[in-house]
Design a protein around this motif. Structure first.
Motif, PDB file in Angstrom:
ATOM      1  N   LEU A 164      66.303   3.508   2.442  1.00 38.93           N
ATOM      2  CA  LEU A 164      64.859   3.078   2.667  1.00 38.93           C
ATOM      3  C   LEU A 164      64.167   2.946   4.170  1.00 38.93           C
ATOM      4  CD1 LEU A 164      64.199   0.110   0.177  1.00 38.93           C
ATOM      5  CD2 LEU A 164      64.194   2.744  -0.811  1.00 38.93           C
ATOM      6  N   PHE A 165      62.835   3.941   4.159  1.00 40.27           N
ATOM      7  CA  PHE A 165      62.606   3.924   5.359  1.00 40.27           C
ATOM      8  C   PHE A 165      60.909   4.323   5.081  1.00 40.27           C
ATOM      9  CE2 PHE A 165      66.158   6.619   5.487  1.00 40.27           C
ATOM     10  CZ  PHE A 165      67.467   7.023   6.244  1.00 40.27           C
ATOM     11  N   PRO A 166      60.471   2.599   5.891  1.00 38.30           N
ATOM     12  CA  PRO A 166      59.329   2.243   6.043  1.00 38.30           C
ATOM     13  C   PRO A 166      58.729   3.287   7.181  1.00 38.30           C
ATOM     14  CG  PRO A 166      60.185   0.744   5.560  1.00 38.30           C
ATOM     15  CD  PRO A 166      61.434   1.624   5.928  1.00 38.30           C
ATOM     16  N   GLU A 167      57.149   3.876   6.639  1.00 37.15           N
ATOM     17  CA  GLU A 167      56.558   4.122   7.508  1.00 37.15           C
ATOM     18  C   GLU A 167      56.552   4.044   8.982  1.00 37.15           C
ATOM     19  OE1 GLU A 167      53.495   7.945   6.803  1.00 37.15           O
ATOM     20  OE2 GLU A 167      52.942   5.578   6.588  1.00 37.15           O
ATOM     21  N   SER A 168      56.896   3.761  10.425  1.00 32.86           N
ATOM     22  CA  SER A 168      57.302   3.567  11.555  1.00 32.86           C
ATOM     23  C   SER A 168      58.498   1.796  11.386  1.00 32.86           C
ATOM     24  CB  SER A 168      55.963   2.935  12.254  1.00 32.86           C
ATOM     25  OG  SER A 168      54.789   4.570  12.348  1.00 32.86           O
ATOM     26  N   GLY A 169      58.806   2.288  10.505  1.00 29.68           N
ATOM     27  CA  GLY A 169      60.308   1.057  10.639  1.00 29.68           C
ATOM     28  C   GLY A 169      59.289  -0.123  10.098  1.00 29.68           C
ATOM     29  N   ILE A 170      57.831  -0.463   9.342  1.00 26.43           N
ATOM     30  CA  ILE A 170      57.430  -1.524   9.093  1.00 26.43           C
ATOM     31  C   ILE A 170      56.925  -1.990   7.860  1.00 26.43           C
ATOM     32  CG2 ILE A 170      55.567  -1.498  11.147  1.00 26.43           C
ATOM     33  CD1 ILE A 170      55.858  -4.187  11.038  1.00 26.43           C
ATOM     34  N   ILE A 171      56.959  -2.588   6.525  1.00 27.16           N
ATOM     35  CA  ILE A 171      55.943  -2.827   5.578  1.00 27.16           C
ATOM     36  C   ILE A 171      55.128  -4.096   6.147  1.00 27.16           C
ATOM     37  CG2 ILE A 171      55.856  -3.146   3.523  1.00 27.16           C
ATOM     38  CD1 ILE A 171      59.244  -2.753   3.483  1.00 27.16           C
ATOM     39  N   ILE A 172      53.776  -2.960   5.761  1.00 22.31           N
ATOM     40  CA  ILE A 172      52.813  -4.380   6.366  1.00 22.31           C
ATOM     41  C   ILE A 172      51.939  -5.216   4.654  1.00 22.31           C
ATOM     42  CG2 ILE A 172      50.615  -4.570   7.748  1.00 22.31           C
ATOM     43  CD1 ILE A 172      51.505  -2.340   8.552  1.00 22.31           C
ATOM     44  N   SER A 173      51.446  -6.778   4.400  1.00 19.71           N
ATOM     45  CA  SER A 173      50.859  -6.372   3.520  1.00 19.71           C
ATOM     46  C   SER A 173      49.805  -6.529   3.315  1.00 19.71           C
ATOM     47  CB  SER A 173      51.427  -8.199   3.047  1.00 19.71           C
ATOM     48  OG  SER A 173      50.541  -8.797   4.556  1.00 19.71           O
ATOM     49  N   GLU A 333      56.154  -0.138  23.705  1.00 20.41           N
ATOM     50  CA  GLU A 333      56.204   0.541  22.142  1.00 20.41           C
ATOM     51  C   GLU A 333      55.507   0.175  21.137  1.00 20.41           C
ATOM     52  OE1 GLU A 333      58.515   4.413  21.452  1.00 20.41           O
ATOM     53  OE2 GLU A 333      59.568   3.034  20.258  1.00 20.41           O
ATOM     54  N   VAL A 334      54.885  -0.428  20.437  1.00 26.33           N
ATOM     55  CA  VAL A 334      54.182  -1.275  19.468  1.00 26.33           C
ATOM     56  C   VAL A 334      55.002  -0.390  18.479  1.00 26.33           C
ATOM     57  CG1 VAL A 334      53.260  -2.237  18.216  1.00 26.33           C
ATOM     58  CG2 VAL A 334      52.469  -1.503  20.306  1.00 26.33           C
ATOM     59  N   CYS A 335      54.968   0.542  17.813  1.00 29.97           N
ATOM     60  CA  CYS A 335      55.747   1.429  17.338  1.00 29.97           C
ATOM     61  C   CYS A 335      55.890   2.667  17.054  1.00 29.97           C
ATOM     62  CB  CYS A 335      54.827   1.438  15.867  1.00 29.97           C
ATOM     63  SG  CYS A 335      53.224   2.081  15.508  1.00 29.97           S
ATOM     64  N   GLN A 336      56.155   3.326  16.515  1.00 31.99           N
ATOM     65  CA  GLN A 336      56.889   5.314  16.348  1.00 31.99           C
ATOM     66  C   GLN A 336      56.842   5.883  14.753  1.00 31.99           C
ATOM     67  OE1 GLN A 336      59.807   6.895  17.492  1.00 31.99           O
ATOM     68  NE2 GLN A 336      60.851   5.569  16.364  1.00 31.99           N
ATOM     69  N   ARG A 337      57.150   7.150  14.982  1.00 32.90           N
ATOM     70  CA  ARG A 337      57.754   7.788  13.951  1.00 32.90           C
ATOM     71  C   ARG A 337      57.691   9.550  14.656  1.00 32.90           C
ATOM     72  NH1 ARG A 337      54.338   9.236   8.773  1.00 32.90           N
ATOM     73  NH2 ARG A 337      55.732  10.373   8.978  1.00 32.90           N
ATOM     74  N   LEU A 338      58.306  10.457  13.699  1.00 38.30           N
ATOM     75  CA  LEU A 338      58.123  11.420  14.311  1.00 38.30           C
ATOM     76  C   LEU A 338      57.820  12.233  13.004  1.00 38.30           C
ATOM     77  CD1 LEU A 338      62.402  11.373  14.321  1.00 38.30           C
ATOM     78  CD2 LEU A 338      61.040  10.627  16.411  1.00 38.30           C
ATOM     79  N   ILE A 339      57.613  13.006  13.895  1.00 34.97           N
ATOM     80  CA  ILE A 339      56.830  14.758  12.961  1.00 34.97           C
ATOM     81  C   ILE A 339      57.121  16.112  13.507  1.00 34.97           C
ATOM     82  CG2 ILE A 339      55.259  15.170  15.139  1.00 34.97           C
ATOM     83  CD1 ILE A 339      52.793  15.369  12.954  1.00 34.97           C
TER      84      ILE A 339
END
Length: 786
Positions: A164-173, A333-339
């Motif tokens: 499983l790969f949450p967007e940006s590595g985190i699941i926010i409530s 860095e707070v968060c990151q993702r690829l494009i």
């Protein structure tokens, strides 16, 4: 008071602006500094991926500058290390690259037993970087003496797992989250499902999803804090499940829309209500970059909106994988993702297969590329590796930026794949992070400690004492390779030749020349610089140990695997019908005679090594040795035999290294020395060269030495023969053309034997001087008559 308040507000605005500008400048400097030194990409196309263990392997390599995406024309030394599936080194080669490409060809032997092998390509320069920039390609080798089980294309569900790969590595409530799903077996083969579900702790279905042929999918959901969620799938009567990571009370994640018109990229930075309160009055920078090409923009959550929309033009971004990062005021860095940004155009390719006379075929190709280098492999349609797994585009634009490169990339760039763009976006979603980590960019910029090697260096000292060393010169020659170089001595009688491009085991001659250009006798020491080219990432790869598939579809038993049969291709028949005519038999009656046929291959030393002698190079001075096979165990047998070439005794055995066996007509080996006087008491070897062979090597009285660890010797690629049509259809190669150069007309033609094929598979890889890449696989048919 009003005046002071106004001044205070203005100062605050100026300070804020200065801080923002300063942070953006620092981010730019950090990224540009980290990617200041050019990096290299390597991609290697093999003519196929499964070989029997008596075949030739052919490959063509391409080297690209990672920043400019142009051929890396300054790279010359490519190191190849071959590992077996136990990560043991089987062989090493140094390959010569020119104008951004290199070729390789070698014949398999009994060192290569049945199994998987890994070809690891890298340069010494790559050791300067924290990240692994090397290239690894795996192939499979089959022993003809063993049955071969054809492998099924079905994934092994018994080893399947869910990632499983949450967007940006985190699941926010309490906000919408996008979760990537990847389902693969032990061999990383994707598993396609049509109905996956996300359920909560009460077994309520919260969301549904499916995966594509590569095993990638996604779903959206809005999680509740402290709730537990599970992903369930059912496939082939098997049930799999995986729990979602813990739900976070707040945080920041990144989403985007990469499908807008006018080359617009819309990025959404989002949080929840808790995050809006937490991040009030805090400034962030949104950075999008590939290597040192970057764009950035400041944003805040001061408007009490949990989502911030930021637009960029994709024309300002580099083609391929880019990284989106959110950087806070402290440059963390707070968060990151690829494009994946696709700004390239695909070359237009037209291929035509035509029959020609003498049972041959002609492949005519037209590609709208100028000044391009291509490699083309033509295989039977039924070759067991019918799906192309790799692509130069997948290596240069995709894998070179991933922590865990994809084993099979061609489908993501296949022009025939109608869902190519969606498949690529799902793959990018299901990645952990860019291999270029922000902490390394901030704290560990690379230092150029390892040079970019070009050939090798030969140096040493002339022992003759001279009052004016600068008036003397040292000459370096290789008669066979037509190398003639000169250099001067320094005040310490030292000389140096740099950037020597020579093949492995080349025989060199060296001598001292005075100011009158006359040879002067002197002992000359020779040091060949062989730098440690071991890659620091040499074993930074894994080979999954997977259980064998239980549903093998077919078993192939090779016709030549009958151990009681005799393979006539490997037998030289003498004195059966017509007696072999030996020209130099007289005077060599006590010797074993060898009439050299066209079937012999390799060097003269190799031949002697196959016929009763130990041959090689002394580790102390790289000089040639020829010894009795029993010299290590029997006393008084360590001396060399007397060697004659055309009845002239050879006092310098290094001269033997100059000749290949195809330049020899006859050889007489007398291990007892009965056919003449043996000075060393260890036999006589007499070699007779073919008419017209260069004998200049035998006349020189210069000091000689052997260059070891040079570039691998060129071997002419040959297609292997198979006993049956079925064996050839499954394992054979119709043609391998590694060096096709397109000029202005952008056309090429390849002629090859038909081998009863009505349909063939053509694989093309390559690039042009301006950096355009091509990677295509085509199935072509031909008519029966011209």
């Amino acid at each position: 008071m009003k005046f002071n308040l106004t001044i205070y507000c203005l100062l605050s605005v100026f300070a804020s602006f200065a801080q923002t500008t300063n942070n953006q400048t620092k981010i730019t400097e950090l990224i540009e500094n980290y990617f200041n030194y050019d990096r290299e990409n390597i991609y290697v196309q093999f003519n196929k991926s499964i070989y029997v263990n008596d075949e030739h392997i052919g490959f063509k390599g391409y080297i690209s500058n990672k920043t400019s995406h142009l051929p890396s024309i300054n790279t010359s030394n490519i190191q190849l290390v071959i590992y077996n599936d136990k990560q043991q080194i089987i062989q090493k080669q140094l390959l010569f690259a020119y104008n951004g490409s290199f070729e390789g060809d070698f014949r398999l032997n009994n060192k290569f037993t049945t199994g998987k092998y890994f070809f690891h390509f890298y340069t010494n320069w790559m050791n300067n970087f924290f990240e692994d920039e090397s290239f690894i390609q795996s192939i499979e080798i089959i022993n003809k003496d063993e049955p071969y089980h054809l492998k099924t294309n079905r994934p092994n569900i018994e080893t399947a797992k869910i990632n499983l790969f949450p967007e940006s590595g985190i699941i926010i409530s309490e906000t919408s989250n996008k979760i990537g799903v990847q389902i693969t077996d032990c061999n990383q083969k994707g598993i396609q499902i049509t109905d996956g579900t996300l359920i909560d702790s009460k077994s309520n279905i919260i969301s549904r999803f499916n995966t594509n042929a590569m095993g990638n999918g996604f779903f959206y959901f809005i999680p509740v804090a402290d709730e537990k969620y599970t992903v369930n799938i059912k496939y082939d009567n098997k049930n799999l499940s995986k729990s979602l990571p813990q739900i976070q009370n707040t945080g920041i994640s990144i989403g985007y829309n990469n499908n807008l018109n006018n080359n617009t990229l819309a990025i959404v930075v989002k949080t929840n209500e808790n995050g809006v309160k937490l991040y009030q009055n805090k400034k962030f920078n949104l950075v999008v970059h590939q290597n040192k090409n970057l764009i950035q923009k400041e944003f805040t959550f001061e408007n009490n909106q949990p989502e911030q929309l930021i637009r960029f033009s994709k024309l300002n971004l580099s083609n391929g994988v880019n990284t989106i990062r959110v950087i806070d005021e402290d440059l963390n860095e707070v968060c990151q993702r690829l494009i994946y940004i696709n700004t390239s155009t695909k070359p237009i390719t037209n291929l035509e297969l035509k029959p020609i006379k003498n049972d041959s075929l002609s492949l005519l190709g037209t590609i709208n590329l100028n000044n391009a280098s291509l490699s083309v492999s033509i295989l039977p349609k039924d070759n067991i590796k019918t799906t192309q797994s790799n692509s130069i585009l997948g290596t240069f634009y995709l894998n070179s930026y991933l922590v865990k490169p994809e084993a099979e990339t061609y489908l993501y760039f296949d022009p025939e794949n109608k869902t190519q763009k969606q498949d690529l976006e799902l793959l990018i979603l299901n990645q952990v992070e860019n291999k270029y980590k922000w902490d390394n960019i901030k704290m560990h910029p690379p230092k150029p400690l390892y040079p970019s090697l070009k050939g090798t260096t030969i140096s040493g000292i002339v022992e003759k004492k001279t009052n004016t060393p600068s008036k003397y010169k040292v000459s370096l020659m290789s008669l066979k390779d037509k190398i003639f170089l000169e250099t001067t001595l320094n005040d310490k009688n030292e000389y140096k030749f740099e950037n020597i491009f020579a093949r492995d085991s080349t025989t060199f001659f060296i001598q001292l020349m005075n100011e009158k250009n006359e040879a002067v006798f002197s002992k000359i020491s020779v040091n060949v610089f062989n730098p440690n080219t071991d890659n620091i990432f040499a074993k930074n790869w894994t080979n999954n140990i997977c259980p064998p598939s239980q549903n093998n579809e077919e078993v192939i038993t090779f016709s030549s695997s009958n151990k009681n049969a005799i393979n006539l291709n490997n037998v030289v028949i003498q004195n059966n019908y017509k007696k072999t005519k030996l020209i130099h038999k007289e005077g060599n009656n006590f010797a074993t005679a060898f009439k050299i046929s066209d079937r012999e291959f390799g060097s003269l030393l190799d031949f002697l090594g196959r016929n009763g002698y130990r041959t090689g190079f002394n580790p102390t001075d790289n000089s040639v040795f020829i010894k009795n096979c029993l010299s290590d165990v029997v006393r008084n047998t360590d001396n060399s035999p007397d060697v004659f070439i055309d009845d002239v005794i050879v006092l310098d055995l290094n001269l033997i290294n100059n000749y290949s066996i195809d330049e020899v007509d006859e050889i007489y080996i007398d291990k007892m020395g009965s056919s003449g006087f043996s000075t060393g008491g260890n036999g006589i070897i007499k070699i007779y060269l073919k008419p017209g062979t260069n004998k200049d090597f035998l006349k020189t009285k210069l000091t000689s030495f052997i260059l070891t660890n040079g570039f691998s010797k060129a071997i002419t690629y040959k297609n292997s023969k198979f006993e049956t049509k079925k064996e050839f259809d499954y394992f054979g190669t119709l043609d391998w053309s590694p060096n096709i150069i397109l000029k202005e007309n952008s056309t090429f033609e390849i002629k090859f034997a038909k081998e009863n094929q009505k349909e063939v598979k053509v694989q093309i890889e390559g690039y042009s001087n301006d950096g355009q890449l091509i990677s295509e696989i085509r199935y072509l048919t031909t008519s029966e008559t011209p």
